[in-house]
Design a protein around this motif. Structure first.
Motif, PDB file in Angstrom:
ATOM      1  N   ARG A  49     -21.038  39.930  33.133  1.00  0.00           N
ATOM      2  CA  ARG A  49     -21.047  39.060  31.966  1.00  0.00           C
ATOM      3  C   ARG A  49     -19.645  38.481  31.766  1.00  0.00           C
ATOM      4  N   GLU A  50     -19.605  37.234  31.336  1.00  0.00           N
ATOM      5  CA  GLU A  50     -18.324  36.582  31.073  1.00  0.00           C
ATOM      6  C   GLU A  50     -17.934  36.771  29.608  1.00  0.00           C
ATOM      7  N   TYR A  51     -16.666  37.134  29.375  1.00  0.00           N
ATOM      8  CA  TYR A  51     -16.120  37.286  28.029  1.00  0.00           C
ATOM      9  C   TYR A  51     -14.874  36.415  27.906  1.00  0.00           C
ATOM     10  N   VAL A  52     -14.708  35.780  26.771  1.00  0.00           N
ATOM     11  CA  VAL A  52     -13.500  35.001  26.506  1.00  0.00           C
ATOM     12  C   VAL A  52     -12.386  35.947  26.070  1.00  0.00           C
ATOM     13  N   GLY A  53     -11.169  35.752  26.608  1.00  0.00           N
ATOM     14  CA  GLY A  53     -10.021  36.582  26.239  1.00  0.00           C
ATOM     15  C   GLY A  53      -9.642  37.537  27.349  1.00  0.00           C
ATOM     16  N   GLY A  54      -8.760  38.472  27.018  1.00  0.00           N
ATOM     17  CA  GLY A  54      -8.275  39.443  27.993  1.00  0.00           C
ATOM     18  C   GLY A  54      -8.978  40.784  27.877  1.00  0.00           C
ATOM     19  N   PHE A  55      -8.298  41.846  28.360  1.00  0.00           N
ATOM     20  CA  PHE A  55      -8.898  43.180  28.377  1.00  0.00           C
ATOM     21  C   PHE A  55      -9.244  43.668  26.976  1.00  0.00           C
ATOM     22  N   THR A  56      -8.294  43.530  26.036  1.00  0.00           N
ATOM     23  CA  THR A  56      -8.521  44.016  24.680  1.00  0.00           C
ATOM     24  C   THR A  56      -9.668  43.265  24.017  1.00  0.00           C
ATOM     25  N   ASP A  57      -9.728  41.947  24.245  1.00  0.00           N
ATOM     26  CA  ASP A  57     -10.832  41.155  23.687  1.00  0.00           C
ATOM     27  C   ASP A  57     -12.172  41.626  24.246  1.00  0.00           C
ATOM     28  N   TRP A  58     -12.210  41.869  25.568  1.00  0.00           N
ATOM     29  CA  TRP A  58     -13.439  42.386  26.188  1.00  0.00           C
ATOM     30  C   TRP A  58     -13.831  43.725  25.586  1.00  0.00           C
ATOM     31  N   GLN A  59     -12.844  44.598  25.410  1.00  0.00           N
ATOM     32  CA  GLN A  59     -13.117  45.929  24.868  1.00  0.00           C
ATOM     33  C   GLN A  59     -13.731  45.833  23.470  1.00  0.00           C
ATOM     34  N   ILE A  60     -13.132  44.997  22.617  1.00  0.00           N
ATOM     35  CA  ILE A  60     -13.628  44.841  21.246  1.00  0.00           C
ATOM     36  C   ILE A  60     -15.034  44.246  21.245  1.00  0.00           C
ATOM     37  N   GLN A  61     -15.216  43.175  22.045  1.00  0.00           N
ATOM     38  CA  GLN A  61     -16.518  42.503  22.062  1.00  0.00           C
ATOM     39  C   GLN A  61     -17.611  43.390  22.649  1.00  0.00           C
ATOM     40  N   SER A  62     -17.309  44.098  23.728  1.00  0.00           N
ATOM     41  CA  SER A  62     -18.338  44.931  24.364  1.00  0.00           C
ATOM     42  C   SER A  62     -18.715  46.109  23.476  1.00  0.00           C
ATOM     43  N   GLU A  63     -17.703  46.722  22.822  1.00  0.00           N
ATOM     44  CA  GLU A  63     -18.002  47.830  21.906  1.00  0.00           C
ATOM     45  C   GLU A  63     -18.832  47.345  20.728  1.00  0.00           C
ATOM     46  N   ARG A  64     -18.510  46.146  20.230  1.00  0.00           N
ATOM     47  CA  ARG A  64     -19.264  45.593  19.110  1.00  0.00           C
ATOM     48  C   ARG A  64     -20.700  45.288  19.536  1.00  0.00           C
ATOM     49  N   SER A  65     -20.868  44.727  20.742  1.00  0.00           N
ATOM     50  CA  SER A  65     -22.206  44.409  21.241  1.00  0.00           C
ATOM     51  C   SER A  65     -23.029  45.675  21.434  1.00  0.00           C
ATOM     52  N   GLU A  66     -22.385  46.727  21.980  1.00  0.00           N
ATOM     53  CA  GLU A  66     -23.087  47.997  22.166  1.00  0.00           C
ATOM     54  C   GLU A  66     -23.531  48.585  20.835  1.00  0.00           C
TER      55      GLU A  66
END
Length: 645
Positions: free
Chosen positions: A522-539
């Motif tokens: 899956r593509e996420y906008v931003g860097g590692f921290t942005d991915w971490q926040i977005q993926s945790e929120r999605s989960e």
């Protein structure tokens, strides 16, 4: 009392003093991060503390019966042995004691009940028993099994069948089973993926042992270190706190040092003018002043200035087409395992993508498909026009160890051309901190960090509009890392980056391709921290949605007017209106995220502003407004969830 200390240490290789009257001590429970430039002598210091090397001079003191274990960058063990046997090899001394105890016990059983032989055997048995008690050697098998369980390793697996990250875990298990007083780690995060690094961080902060480790991972230093020691120009300078605290204090110290050096140089220049004055002045000059001038000259000659930084400049190739690569419903399998499953994405000119996933997730496979080097089993890949790719390989396979540094950079020529400017190869190597006398040295004489620097020099000497960097941060010192970050941020071309350095990803990439298991990407906008926040929120949202669905299904399956149904309705703390609001929030949040991603895609190449400046401004303002709306929606969702519970 310190566990270990070394005073007035001196160590030199050739004319370079790695340790110049340096002092260091390690207290129980301390977690010390050792940093410094490549080639500064960090690994040499670690080997001295481990007892594997000796300084040229200096006083070493250590506590009695101190157990020290050293884990090198590339641990070596029998690849045919089982994981259990490799870990148990850390207790070889204890097992030898136990074997000797068994031999002495058998001899004692066969020996006469009295006499010199019996007395000697009894004395040896008592000594062995004391040593076995001291080292807790009686239960060595239990210790190995417990350590394997703590670190999540299967003792029956052949160690040679493991990935690089799992081999690193085996080496750590072999060290920890010893229960050392001092643990020394050289680049412990190398070969570990994000989960492995997080696991190691959590493990190390719970240890009670004294810890000294070398790493260039700034996020790891921030999480683990309680003190930073900087090996700078032969001296060991200590800074309490983590890496962020060190950065502030180091900058202040260097500023003061520059001011003091400028004052000293100014005074020296004045004294040099005075000594060269006419005859009259020389008749009246002070003997003490002359002696002070001689002393100042010597002091200036011995001063070691801060080592210069690498001068990075990438050769810009011609502009590639607008689309670098377009993947549509691509799937790639190896046997029964799906590496990439029905993935669609577009890489545009100027994009900076990071790849996030566990070791073996398929990052390299996806990267090769994007570049058109690997055909998918299903779907289509369309590569853009006029792409000039420069590739940085983490295994350094592009380096011929027998070639000289100069031939590696510019084979058959003494000149290098970067962005239309011709440079002599010696000068170009100097930009990467290689002295002229080393230009004719073979590549095999370089350290790991120096080889990475050479690979960067080779990479940037070639014109390119697509940079592919596979773990470029391994073994690079922090100063070079920060310069590389700046260069990649300002680079006009496309960057495809595989790295486990979280801060490096945050500072360079604008989007990430993240593995979500089962071949799904899956593509996420931003860097590692942005991915971490977005993926945790999605989960979290997905988990809550699944719970709501399960509750609704259970309610629908039950009797419509049963007492249990009425009781469950009464037990809800939320009024009906807020229940409906809570149910609608996940879809609202998902819609906002989708809208923001769509706007980001339009704004990314700047064409929106070129076509219609007002529309570009509106989209930019809407992008910022969505951040606020998302924050409000998430806070409201958490508030309603808390009330419901």
């Amino acid at each position: 009392m310190s566990l270990y200390s070394i005073s007035d240490a001196q160590l030199a290789f050739g004319h370079v003093a790695l340790l110049d009257h340096a002092d260091f001590s390690l207290e129980a429970g301390e977690r010390v991060g050792l940093i410094g430039r490549n080639g500064a002598g960090k690994s040499s210091l670690l080997k001295i503390i481990a007892g594997l090397a000796k300084p040229d001079d200096g006083l070493i003191t250590r506590q009695n019966e101190l157990t020290t274990v050293y884990v090198p960058q590339e641990p070596e063990f029998d690849l045919e042995a089982s994981v259990f046997d490799v870990v148990a090899s850390g207790l070889s001394h204890e097992r030898e004691l136990l074997d000797e105890y068994d031999v002495v016990a058998h001899k004692l059983a066969d020996a006469p009940s009295e006499g010199p032989e019996h007395d000697a055997l009894m004395s040896r048995m008592n000594t062995l028993q004391s040593s076995l008690d001291l080292h807790d050697a009686w239960s060595w098998q239990t210790r190995v099994a417990t350590t394997l369980q703590q670190i999540g390793l299967d003792g029956d697996v052949r160690s040679g069948a493991l990935s690089g990250g799992m081999k690193k875990r085996v080496a750590l298990a072999r060290a920890l089973v010893v229960q050392p007083d001092v643990l020394l780690l050289d680049e412990p995060t190398n070969h570990l993926d994000f989960e492995g690094i997080r696991w190691l961080e959590e493990l190390l902060v719970t240890l009670r042992t004294g810890l000294l480790f070398i790493t260039h991972d700034r996020a790891f230093l921030d999480k683990v270190a309680t003190r930073i020691v900087d090996l700078d120009r032969g001296r060991l300078l200590s800074y309490p706190g983590n890496y962020s605290a060190y950065q502030t204090r180091k900058a202040q110290q260097l500023e003061i040092e520059q001011v003091e050096a400028a004052k000293f140089d100014k005074l020296l220049a004045q004294e040099e003018v005075w000594i060269r004055k006419g005859v009259e002045a020389r008749r009246t000059r002070s003997v003490g002043r002359i002696a002070r001038l001689v002393e100042m000259r010597n002091e200036r000659a011995e001063r070691r200035n801060v080592q210069g930084n690498v001068k990075l400049d990438v050769g810009q190739g011609e502009r590639s087409g607008k689309i670098v690569s377009e993947l549509t419903d691509v799937t790639k399998r190896y046997g029964d395992r799906t590496i990439v499953d029905n993935f669609t994405a577009t890489v545009m000119r100027g994009d900076k993508f990071g790849f996030i996933g566990a070791n073996g997730a398929g990052k390299t496979t996806l990267l090769k498909m994007i570049l058109g080097e690997l055909a998918p089993d299903e779907g289509t890949v369309r590569t853009g026009t006029n792409t000039q790719v420069a590739y940085f390989d983490q295994m350094r396979a592009q380096l011929d160890l027998d070639k000289t540094l100069a031939d590696t950079i510019s084979p058959g020529s003494e000149w290098v051309e970067v962005n239309g400017v011709k440079k002599h190869v010696m000068s170009y190597l100097g930009d990467f901190l290689f002295a002229p006398e080393r230009a004719r040295s073979p590549v095999r004489s370089l350290s790991g960090g120096e080889r990475n620097r050479l690979l960067l020099a080779r990479l940037f000497a070639r014109p390119a509009n697509v940079l592919v960097l596979d773990e470029p941060t391994n073994d690079l010192d922090i100063q070079t890392l920060e310069l590389l970050e700046e260069l990649l941020t300002d680079y006009d071309g496309t960057v495809l980056l595989v790295s486990h350095d979280r801060q490096f990803l945050d500072n360079v990439v604008t989007s990430v391709f993240a593995s979500e298991g089962g071949g799904k990407w899956r593509e996420y906008v931003g860097g590692f921290t942005d991915w971490q926040i977005q993926s945790e929120r999605s989960e979290k949202i997905a988990l809550e949605a699944a719970r709501d669905t399960a509750k609704q299904a259970k309610k629908d399956d039950g009797p419509k007017d049963s007492g249990a149904g009425r009781n469950s309705q009464r037990s809800t703390k939320l009024p009906y209106k807020e229940v409906r609001e809570l149910e609608a929030l996940p879809a609202q949040i998902a819609a906002l995220e989708a809208e923001q991603k769509s706007i980001a895609a339009k704004l990314e190449d700047g064409s929106a502003f070129a076509k219609d400046p007002k529309e570009g401004t509106r989209l930019s303002e809407r992008h910022a407004a969505i951040d606020e709306e998302l924050l409000v929606a998430l806070e409201r969702w958490e508030e309603l969830e808390a009330k419901r519970k």
